[in-house]
Design a protein around this motif. Structure first.
Motif, mmCIF file in Angstrom:
data_model
loop_
_atom_site.group_PDB
_atom_site.id
_atom_site.type_symbol
_atom_site.label_atom_id
_atom_site.label_comp_id
_atom_site.label_asym_id
_atom_site.label_seq_id
_atom_site.Cartn_x
_atom_site.Cartn_y
_atom_site.Cartn_z
ATOM 1 N N VAL A 20 0.836 -1.199 0.000
ATOM 2 C CA VAL A 20 0.000 0.000 0.000
ATOM 3 C C VAL A 20 0.872 1.252 0.000
ATOM 4 O O VAL A 20 0.618 2.214 -0.745
ATOM 5 N N ALA A 21 1.911 1.258 0.822
ATOM 6 C CA ALA A 21 2.796 2.427 0.884
ATOM 7 C C ALA A 21 3.436 2.692 -0.479
ATOM 8 O O ALA A 21 3.516 3.852 -0.933
ATOM 9 N N GLN A 22 3.881 1.638 -1.144
ATOM 10 C CA GLN A 22 4.519 1.820 -2.449
ATOM 11 C C GLN A 22 3.533 2.334 -3.488
ATOM 12 O O GLN A 22 3.870 3.188 -4.310
ATOM 13 N N ARG A 23 2.313 1.828 -3.450
ATOM 14 C CA ARG A 23 1.302 2.315 -4.388
ATOM 15 C C ARG A 23 0.946 3.770 -4.117
ATOM 16 O O ARG A 23 0.789 4.572 -5.036
ATOM 17 N N THR A 57 -3.632 -9.405 -3.492
ATOM 18 C CA THR A 57 -4.024 -8.910 -2.169
ATOM 19 C C THR A 57 -3.539 -7.484 -1.955
ATOM 20 O O THR A 57 -4.287 -6.618 -1.501
ATOM 21 N N GLY A 58 -2.270 -7.235 -2.290
ATOM 22 C CA GLY A 58 -1.723 -5.905 -2.068
ATOM 23 C C GLY A 58 -2.357 -4.846 -2.937
ATOM 24 O O GLY A 58 -2.722 -3.761 -2.463
ATOM 25 N N GLN A 59 -2.520 -5.145 -4.230
ATOM 26 C CA GLN A 59 -3.085 -4.152 -5.132
ATOM 27 C C GLN A 59 -4.551 -3.883 -4.802
ATOM 28 O O GLN A 59 -4.996 -2.731 -4.811
ATOM 29 N N CYS A 60 -5.308 -4.935 -4.506
ATOM 30 C CA CYS A 60 -6.716 -4.728 -4.150
ATOM 31 C C CYS A 60 -6.835 -3.886 -2.886
ATOM 32 O O CYS A 60 -7.714 -3.017 -2.774
ATOM 33 N N GLY A 61 -5.945 -4.132 -1.917
ATOM 34 C CA GLY A 61 -5.959 -3.328 -0.706
ATOM 35 C C GLY A 61 -5.626 -1.881 -0.989
ATOM 36 O O GLY A 61 -6.265 -0.952 -0.464
ATOM 37 N N ALA A 62 -4.628 -1.649 -1.839
ATOM 38 C CA ALA A 62 -4.207 -0.285 -2.156
ATOM 39 C C ALA A 62 -5.288 0.490 -2.889
ATOM 40 O O ALA A 62 -5.356 1.726 -2.778
ATOM 41 N N LEU A 63 -6.155 -0.182 -3.613
ATOM 42 C CA LEU A 63 -7.220 0.519 -4.327
ATOM 43 C C LEU A 63 -8.257 1.098 -3.367
ATOM 44 O O LEU A 63 -8.842 2.156 -3.639
ATOM 45 N N PHE A 64 -8.506 0.410 -2.253
ATOM 46 C CA PHE A 64 -9.390 1.002 -1.242
ATOM 47 C C PHE A 64 -8.747 2.263 -0.666
ATOM 48 O O PHE A 64 -9.431 3.244 -0.377
ATOM 49 N N THR A 65 -7.422 2.244 -0.504
ATOM 50 C CA THR A 65 -6.711 3.428 -0.031
ATOM 51 C C THR A 65 -6.780 4.537 -1.064
ATOM 52 O O THR A 65 -6.975 5.717 -0.724
#
Length: 409
Positions: free
Chosen positions: A17-20, A354-362
């Motif tokens: 998430v931080a990187q995105r 998992t990471g990309q889907c999480g980052a999209l909510f952010t």
């Protein structure tokens, strides 16, 4: 003025998430925080907008100190810390994102989720802020896919969510994520909505068999501990057209490995004695499992050896009625596999999805795409919010494909 976000927990999820968010124009500053100094320092080194700090998540005041002036706190810590992080978010009047739902507020897990919705929801709403829980791939994208399916129904009878993880390495590697978390999920109580009532089901039970698109042969999937059934069971009338039955099924390499162990009692967490030796079966099994690969060179070495197979499925089947006719709404999620994810980002397919889907909510937080306040799980997005989320996902080649067809039992 750009947003300031606190990423609390710098493991695989928080780091992704931080990187995105480092690439997002609406983000001004990222505070990366953890008790692990090395993990914080290593992450900050590769980001342009980040600074690091060290946090003791057992202390609310430590979190509050790190979260000063934050617009959003992203909780990527183990679920036991959630109440403390929630209190910190309320104290500094920040929005909140979590990847699951805590289980420490009440012995009955569905009651924990109700407390989050009602008690914490009221407090966030009073501040005009939003907290969203269950924001990875499953729960997360799976919840959005299920909610999106409701567009096609007047009434809903059954919702069946299925995840098949069929990526198999040549070496012994039953799990591509934390073995501790994986084995815990294999033994935790599982929940389902049955005839409109949330009930516990037996892990590894109630098998279903499917031949998924793109897979070589039929797959058997079983009951598995996941948040979605609890969220959606509690929200059946408000968001899921009065659904009566909701199940989550899981299959693949990890289940094939774990089911015999579970049935043999080798995943028990209580002390046992055998021939004068005292041991905990769960710990013995865990001690013999390889860690999940997370660094570039580790993953490359496994892929260079060659995979036995690189396949999977992420599917929601919803049955109900439309204009008086019985139909099924079948939704497939398509995303880069393990080898393709490594080519794109140097990570595994599990980490990518998992990471990309999480980052999209952010991303939706930092772009002010939500139009609600309070505390929601990811199945409670509006259709407009679902559209925005899925549009962002499409840009990463994470795509939903939905087919509406007559229901044939």
């Amino acid at each position: 003025m750009g947003k300031k976000i606190l990423v609390l927990g710098t493991g695989a999820q928080g780091s992704t998430v931080a990187q995105r968010m480092d690439e997002e124009p609406n983000v001004e500053k990222i505070i990366c925080a953890d008790a692990d100094h090395k993990a914080v320092d290593e992450l900050v080194k590769i980001l342009k907008k980040a600074e690091g700090t060290y946090v003791d998540a057992n202390e609310v005041d430590s979190i509050i100190k790190a979260a000063q002036d934050a617009d959003l706190i992203i909780n990527a810590l183990p679920i036991k810390f959630a109440p403390k992080v929630l209190e910190a978010a309320l104290a500094v009047k920040a929005n909140y994102q979590d990847f699951a739902a805590t289980d420490v507020l009440d012995p009955w897990w569905p009651k924990c989720v109700e407390i989050l919705y009602n008690d914490y929801g009221k407090r966030f709403r009073k501040l005009g802020k939003l907290a969203v829980i269950g924001t990875g791939s499953a729960p997360g994208m799976m919840c959005v896919a299920a909610k999106n399916s409701m567009r096609y129904l007047d009434t809903c009878e059954d919702i069946l969510m299925m995840v098949y993880e069929g990526v198999e390495a040549k070496r012994f590697l039953p799990f591509w994520w934390s073995p501790f978390t994986a084995l815990s999920d294999m033994t935790d109580p599982t929940f389902a909505l049955k005839d409109g009532v949330l009930v516990e089901t037996e892990p590894h039970s109630l098998p279903v068999t499917r031949l998924f698109k793109g897979c070589a042969k039929e797959v058997t999937l079983v009951e598995h501990a996941h948040d979605e059934t609890v969220y959606m069971g509690l929200n059946k009338d408000t968001h899921f057209k009065g659904a009566k039955n909701i199940n989550f099924k899981y299959g693949g390499v990890g289940i094939d490995f774990s089911t015999p162990l579970y049935r043999a009692g080798l995943l028990e967490r209580e002390e046992q004695t055998y021939k004068g030796h005292t041991f905990i079966p769960f710990d013995v099994i865990l001690s013999h499992l390889p860690p999940a690969p997370k660094y570039y060179n580790e993953i490359k070495e496994i892929l260079d050896e060659g995979l036995v197979k690189d396949e999977g499925a992420f599917v929601v089947e919803c049955t109900g009625t439309k204009d008086g006719k019985k139909i099924m709404v079948e939704t497939y999620l398509y995303a880069p596999g393990c080898e393709e994810s490594f080519k794109r980002a140097g990570i595994t397919g599990e980490q990518y999805l998992t990471g990309q889907c999480g980052a999209l909510f952010t991303k939706m937080f930092v772009n002010d795409d939500y139009n609600q306040t309070g505390l929601l799980s990811s199945d409670m997005l509006t259709y407009e919010e679902c559209d925005k989320y899925l549009a962002y996902a499409n840009e990463l080649d994470i795509i939903l494909e939905t087919e509406v067809k007559p229901y044939l039992k």
